[in-house]
Design an enzyme around this catalytic site. Structure first.
Site, PDB file in Angstrom:
ATOM      1  N   GLU A  49       0.827  -1.215   0.000  1.00 12.82           N
ATOM      2  CA  GLU A  49       0.000   0.000   0.000  1.00 12.82           C
ATOM      3  C   GLU A  49       0.860   1.264   0.000  1.00 12.82           C
ATOM      4  OE1 GLU A  49      -2.973  -0.339  -0.803  1.00 12.82           O
ATOM      5  OE2 GLU A  49      -3.174  -2.475  -0.387  1.00 12.82           O
ATOM      6  N   ASP A 127      -4.460  -5.572  -9.059  1.00 13.08           N
ATOM      7  CA  ASP A 127      -3.823  -4.376  -9.608  1.00 13.08           C
ATOM      8  C   ASP A 127      -3.373  -4.613 -11.047  1.00 13.08           C
ATOM      9  OD1 ASP A 127      -4.073  -3.059  -7.143  1.00 13.08           O
ATOM     10  OD2 ASP A 127      -2.112  -3.755  -6.463  1.00 13.08           O
TER      11      ASP A 127
END
Length: 198
Positions: A49, A127
């Site tokens: 993150e 992602d």
């Protein structure tokens, strides 16, 4: 309704901004869940993150405004980075640079894992899928790499070649943004492990 329930559960007689925000993320990202995670998984998530967040912050071409980062697990994710404008990206017109900057940010998690752990986790899969979909749309839907590719099948050789070049370039940009920021990634991750949300 969710905000009102949050207020009641928190023992408040009025709805606060925190109640509204929490209700919003319950809808968008799923409810917070209690999940027993190893220190290794928590650290991987924090690095991942951080990679996204730093690619939002340090990419000069990025139009999205970084809001917060969390490693609190929810129904759909182990953590996420919220950028204010990303909530509205489906409802506004984006140019080529804005779309590319989104792909760079998506690859930030993978690049951070590779830099910090010399490995990647299964957490990068969504992602990578999103990045590929954006790149394919840039080529076959929006004509950003030549009108001749609009409407072409995404599995055609010329489209696959352009998409591969876009993805490679964006990954390299993410890696370049994060390279040399290992100490910053470690510092942010340490705080994330303590506070869960920054």
């Amino acid at each position: 309704n969710g905000a009102a329930l949050n207020a009641i559960q928190g023992g408040n007689d009025k709805i606060t901004l925190d109640d509204i925000t929490s209700a919003y993320y319950d809808i968008v990202m799923g409810h917070k869940i209690d999940m027993l995670q190893s220190e290794k998984t928590l650290l991987e998530t924090a690095y991942h993150e951080c990679g996204h967040a730093l690619c939002y912050i340090f990419n000069k071409k990025n139009p999205y405004k970084f809001n917060f980062i969390t490693i609190e697990p929810r129904a759909n994710t182990l953590g996420f980075v919220h950028s204010i404008d990303s909530d509205f990206e489906d409802s506004r017109s984006l140019n080529k640079e804005e779309m590319l900057s989104r792909v760079v940010a998506l690859y930030g998690g993978m690049a951070a894992e590779k830099i910090m752990l010399n490995d990647t986790s299964t957490g990068v899969s969504s992602d990578v899928d999103k990045a590929r979909r954006i790149a394919e749309e840039m080529v076959t839907v929006y004509g950003m790499y030549g009108i001749e590719h609009v409407g072409r099948a995404t599995d055609s050789d010329d489209v696959k070649k352009i998409v591969s070049e876009i993805l490679t370039s964006c990954y390299e940009q993410a890696n370049s943004i994060l390279h040399g920021k290992e100490d910053l990634i470690k510092a942010i991750s340490k705080e994330l492990l303590l506070k869960k949300t920054l």
